[in-house]
Write an enzyme that holds these catalytic residues in place. Structure first.
Site, PDB file in Angstrom:
ATOM      1  N   ASP A  51      12.932  -1.989  90.014  1.00  0.00           N
ATOM      2  CA  ASP A  51      12.324  -1.232  89.264  1.00  0.00           C
ATOM      3  C   ASP A  51      11.079  -1.889  88.497  1.00  0.00           C
ATOM      4  O   ASP A  51      10.046  -1.108  88.828  1.00  0.00           O
ATOM      5  CB  ASP A  51      13.073  -0.370  87.954  1.00  0.00           C
ATOM      6  CG  ASP A  51      12.313   0.465  86.990  1.00  0.00           C
ATOM      7  OD1 ASP A  51      11.572   1.501  87.421  1.00  0.00           O
ATOM      8  OD2 ASP A  51      12.144   0.076  85.887  1.00  0.00           O
ATOM      9  N   GLU A 123      15.319   1.532  94.377  1.00  0.00           N
ATOM     10  CA  GLU A 123      14.881   0.363  93.530  1.00  0.00           C
ATOM     11  C   GLU A 123      15.522  -1.015  94.034  1.00  0.00           C
ATOM     12  O   GLU A 123      15.212  -2.090  93.885  1.00  0.00           O
ATOM     13  CB  GLU A 123      14.883   0.827  92.148  1.00  0.00           C
ATOM     14  CG  GLU A 123      13.955   2.008  91.900  1.00  0.00           C
ATOM     15  CD  GLU A 123      14.090   2.537  90.463  1.00  0.00           C
ATOM     16  OE1 GLU A 123      13.123   3.092  89.837  1.00  0.00           O
ATOM     17  OE2 GLU A 123      15.301   2.603  89.911  1.00  0.00           O
TER      18      GLU A 123
END
Length: 233
Positions: A51, A123
């Site tokens: 992320d 992610e």
């Protein structure tokens, strides 16, 4: 994992655009908590890393791609590009679903198609690429996966208020109302928070360097929260 499993992962690697030196990292990124014996063996830590990597790379690409845009406009683009729904779309294009390692219960309830899990795994894979190949490898994967979206998102972002108004009108609801909830920062760099009120719904809030940007952000937050598709998406 047998030779057929390794061959299958080669196909996923080709789709992602990175051949892993440590394929265990990719396997880790594909493991949901329901399919692991401990939370630390699932993709969650790699998702945390990915992320952050995704945010930095996309911010850099936006800075390069749109030299005339303000911080507020770049922030809106960044939020749209890295939101979970966008990551889920990338994971779908990569064909992640069949490679997910899920517990029986999660698999039986459609876990391979759940957008929250797909977004998380996107992610996590980016985090795995970063650990396996470094920043340059991660940037190459993100640039390939998200670059085209940068060129097509502009009209959609500007249309958030219009899309919300048309959605409300189609349901014979009053026109959405926007009201400023706070203003902070110095005069030369203010930051506004605005909430949008739609009759019968909990208000949604957005922020930006101008009231206009904040209103667009609030409208987008409402659309995202309620799962409303915009024109052009």
């Amino acid at each position: 994992m047998g030779s057929s499993g390794r061959k299958d992962l080669e196909a996923l690697e080709a789709s992602v655009g990175h051949g892993f030196v440590n394929r265990g990292l990719l396997e880790h990124a594909l493991t949901h908590v329901s399919g692991s014996t401990a939370r630390t063996e699932s993709y969650e830590r790699l998702e945390f890393l990915g992320d952050r990597v995704l945010g930095v790379v996309v911010a850099h690409l936006l800075y390069e791609t749109f030299p005339a845009e303000s911080e507020g406009e770049l922030s809106r683009r960044l939020a749209d590009l890295v939101r979970k729904e966008s990551c889920a779309e990338v994971a779908e294009r990569w064909g992640v679903g069949p490679f997910m390692r899920l517990g029986d219960g999660e698999a039986q309830t459609g876990g391979r198609k759940k957008r929250a899990i797909l977004g998380d795994m996107c992610e996590a894979i980016i985090g795995a690429v970063y650990l396996d190949g470094g920043a340059a490898a991660a940037e190459a994967v993100v640039r390939e996966a998200f670059g085209a979206r940068m060129q097509t998102q502009g009209r959609r972002l500007r249309d958030a208020k219009t899309s919300l108004q048309e959605w409300a009108q189609a349901r014979r609801l009053p026109t959405p109302c926007y009201r400023m909830t706070s203003r902070s920062g110095p005069d030369h760099a203010p930051f506004f928070k605005v909430e949008v009120v739609v009759e019968g719904f909990v208000p949604a809030e957005g922020g930006g360097a101008s009231k206009r940007v904040a209103e667009q952000s609030a409208a987008q937050a409402f659309l995202d929260r309620e799962g409303i598709e915009r024109e052009g998406t």
